[in-house]
Design a protein around this motif. Sequence first.
Motif, PDB file in Angstrom:
ATOM      1  N   LEU A 297      37.745  17.658  -4.093  1.00 23.12           N
ATOM      2  CA  LEU A 297      39.180  17.265  -3.672  1.00 23.12           C
ATOM      3  C   LEU A 297      39.055  16.358  -2.419  1.00 23.12           C
ATOM      4  O   LEU A 297      40.123  15.445  -2.324  1.00 23.12           O
ATOM      5  CB  LEU A 297      40.084  18.264  -3.584  1.00 23.12           C
ATOM      6  CG  LEU A 297      40.255  19.335  -4.854  1.00 23.12           C
ATOM      7  CD1 LEU A 297      41.294  20.550  -4.368  1.00 23.12           C
ATOM      8  CD2 LEU A 297      40.674  18.427  -5.957  1.00 23.12           C
ATOM      9  N   GLU A 349      41.073  23.585   6.337  1.00 22.62           N
ATOM     10  CA  GLU A 349      40.217  24.213   5.686  1.00 22.62           C
ATOM     11  C   GLU A 349      39.012  25.239   6.378  1.00 22.62           C
ATOM     12  O   GLU A 349      38.606  26.291   5.847  1.00 22.62           O
ATOM     13  CB  GLU A 349      39.167  23.023   5.135  1.00 22.62           C
ATOM     14  CG  GLU A 349      39.907  22.338   3.921  1.00 22.62           C
ATOM     15  CD  GLU A 349      39.329  21.082   3.607  1.00 22.62           C
ATOM     16  OE1 GLU A 349      38.186  20.892   3.886  1.00 22.62           O
ATOM     17  OE2 GLU A 349      39.847  20.211   2.877  1.00 22.62           O
ATOM     18  N   THR A 430      47.660  14.013  -2.153  1.00 20.55           N
ATOM     19  CA  THR A 430      47.739  14.918  -1.097  1.00 20.55           C
ATOM     20  C   THR A 430      48.455  16.185  -1.854  1.00 20.55           C
ATOM     21  O   THR A 430      48.187  17.576  -1.733  1.00 20.55           O
ATOM     22  CB  THR A 430      48.362  14.436   0.132  1.00 20.55           C
ATOM     23  OG1 THR A 430      47.384  13.719   0.952  1.00 20.55           O
ATOM     24  CG2 THR A 430      48.116  15.778   1.114  1.00 20.55           C
ATOM     25  N   THR A 433      46.846  17.791  -4.768  1.00 21.08           N
ATOM     26  CA  THR A 433      45.762  18.779  -4.603  1.00 21.08           C
ATOM     27  C   THR A 433      46.541  20.046  -4.334  1.00 21.08           C
ATOM     28  O   THR A 433      45.920  21.167  -4.329  1.00 21.08           O
ATOM     29  CB  THR A 433      44.973  18.496  -3.454  1.00 21.08           C
ATOM     30  OG1 THR A 433      45.711  18.039  -2.209  1.00 21.08           O
ATOM     31  CG2 THR A 433      44.201  17.096  -3.754  1.00 21.08           C
ATOM     32  N   ASP A 434      47.557  19.880  -3.704  1.00 18.97           N
ATOM     33  CA  ASP A 434      48.516  21.256  -3.175  1.00 18.97           C
ATOM     34  C   ASP A 434      49.211  21.965  -4.570  1.00 18.97           C
ATOM     35  O   ASP A 434      48.925  23.116  -4.720  1.00 18.97           O
ATOM     36  CB  ASP A 434      49.395  20.791  -2.234  1.00 18.97           C
ATOM     37  CG  ASP A 434      50.057  22.327  -1.700  1.00 18.97           C
ATOM     38  OD1 ASP A 434      49.928  23.086  -1.963  1.00 18.97           O
ATOM     39  OD2 ASP A 434      51.025  21.830  -0.428  1.00 18.97           O
ATOM     40  N   THR A 470      43.786  24.466  -0.544  1.00 22.01           N
ATOM     41  CA  THR A 470      44.541  23.343  -0.314  1.00 22.01           C
ATOM     42  C   THR A 470      46.105  23.505  -0.273  1.00 22.01           C
ATOM     43  O   THR A 470      46.677  22.571   0.326  1.00 22.01           O
ATOM     44  CB  THR A 470      44.340  22.612  -1.841  1.00 22.01           C
ATOM     45  OG1 THR A 470      44.847  23.517  -2.857  1.00 22.01           O
ATOM     46  CG2 THR A 470      42.850  21.978  -2.078  1.00 22.01           C
ATOM     47  N   THR A 473      46.304  23.687   3.555  1.00 23.63           N
ATOM     48  CA  THR A 473      46.039  21.928   3.820  1.00 23.63           C
ATOM     49  C   THR A 473      47.092  21.220   3.867  1.00 23.63           C
ATOM     50  O   THR A 473      47.649  20.477   4.643  1.00 23.63           O
ATOM     51  CB  THR A 473      44.934  21.456   2.945  1.00 23.63           C
ATOM     52  OG1 THR A 473      43.555  22.315   3.341  1.00 23.63           O
ATOM     53  CG2 THR A 473      44.471  19.887   3.576  1.00 23.63           C
TER      54      THR A 473
END
Length: 697
Positions: A297, A349, A430, A433-434, A470, A473
Amino acid sequence: MKDMFWLGFIGAAIALIFALVRSRSVLSYPEGTDTMQRIAGAIRRGANAFLKRQYTNVARFFLIVAVILGVLAIAGLLSPYVPFAFLTGGVFSGLSGFIGMKIATSANSRTAWAANESLNKGLKVAFSSGTVMGFTVVGLGLFDISLWFHLLRYVFKLSSSTEIAQTMVMFGMGASAMALFARVGGGIFTKAADVGADLVGKVEAGIPEDDPRNPATIADNVGDNVGDVAGMGADLYESYVGSILATFALGAASHYDWAGMLLPILLAVGGVVASLLGTFLIRTQEGASQMQLLKTLRRGTYFSAIVSAVIAVPLTYFLMGNVTDRWWGILVSILCGLIAGCAIGYFTERFTSDSYKSTQELADSSETGSATVIIGGLALGMRSTAAPILIIGASVLISFFVAGGSSNYSAGLYGIGIAAVGMLSTLGITLATDAYGPVADNAGGIAEMSGLDEKVRDRTDALDSLGNTTAATGKGFAIGSAALTALALLVSYVDVVNGKLTNAGKTLDLSLTNPTVLVGLFIGAMLVFLFSAFTMTAVQRAAEKVVAEVHRQFREIKGIMEGKEDPDYEKCVDICMSGSLREMTLPALLAVIVPIVTGIVLGVNGVIGLLSGTAVTGFAMAVFMSNAGGAWDNAKKYIESGTHGGKGSDAHKAAVIGDTVGDPLKDTSGPSINILIKLVSTVSLVFSTAVVAFSIL
């Protein structure tokens, strides 16, 4: 140059078409067995029913506020376009979340079935569903902004860039209000179900997570979609739109005129292209470790950031080179935002992934009981605030000075605003990925309830654990951008009220020795704690009802534990739905009422103190909550992978308690603070004229 804003429509079209293509790709995968389809259908019906009731309730709030804004507009205290923009902002924000939820509830069983073939296929389906969410958000955001710019410029004939910018910066109120309702309501639902399911199922009954014998299991899976998908989509929509609109206002104020407004639009368009390219790098191999999945990722997000930075070079030179000799400083500001976003993600992370020492040590503390797990998680969350705050602080200072702030204060502030746009320019990937995390979580639940092979659950657990990281993040990324955007909105507020104060014969006094500013700071800090208390208490009350219902079913429905009778899943879904819809109103009203009352009592000086206190305290509190909750969750999963006795051990039970404490922190209160900061700012902007006219002090 002012005729090039149509390029925003091109960026919106690229994003929405790509989202459509990816959604069709996801829907082309099979849903699996009849049992999997039945469970996925129950989750889908529950999520649809919740959003229908939630949006109906929120629509009433929007109509009431729109009428109030209309009255203010008729009285000359507000731009006549704001009431309509308030409604469209809310509609697009809600639509972003709704579309994301629809694809997520269609992708969960497909992800589980794909994971039956390989880890890479499971990742591909889950991530593809996330890209639908990510690109829908940026596509609708660019479309909304571009539409209103062209309406104001060509239909309503506003010719001044300053007038258009100061009008549009007030448009974010609708998006922020919708996002807050979605985040708070969805967050209460998902965490009430999650806490109730874990406390009774895992801790008391000793049955696995997502066991079909647990009556709260379906409600938990529904909550993942309405909170972590629909709520998150609305949240990031308003962050994205808010950063661009705030930079619009700063661009006009710094006398960069149309160029200063066009640059954030084109950066967003470039970010769409960069994010699109980055999505093709997301793939993995069978048996990949957590670190390898994390690097996969990272590869996509870092690549997108680099491409976005490359695109920013010619854009900044050709747009800003003619209006300032500090064009290179503006470019550095953009790069600061991009680097800051990646850096916040990296440090998040480090604190939340079980591939790193912090979360592993938190898991170790479970050997001595739940109390030490809770203490360790609280300390970890507090410690994790240092890096994001220092990163944002460095980004603010560098952006301000390289953009020319030492000689031109307004230019320096524009540098800060464009840094926020740079940070959010790659939101497409972004957010993808979440958003894939809740899909992987649901896939694991469906695999468990459908009785699929253990290897499938191992693969979905690996994807889910990565999703927890993620998600943390993404939340860190969102709150980091919120801090920059809040500063930009604060400056916009000062710029807007300065002229109004001069006309009213008043002046600003922003010194800390001014008691109204100081009291405003205290109220802003208090607001964050009060808001957090209300949202956490809401989860507590709803979770207590879920626990009581699960106890009742275990007691009264004979044969549940033997698997001879099915639990009443619908009852737990209804309890979570009713509780969240009832409890979400007070926190949302708090965010709207407090800045207005503060303005009436303390005046604009007090409001500026309020905005400052909310931003500073809220930033630290949101990072603390998000990272502590994420670390608790991954510490639990680290133990479930086989360390410290694995599932069912005393260490595991202690870690589950830590996870339940962290649930409302990371998925309800923490991410909602991000929206609170910006909603308070936009409400203050919208009611600034009324505050100047009617304030007591």
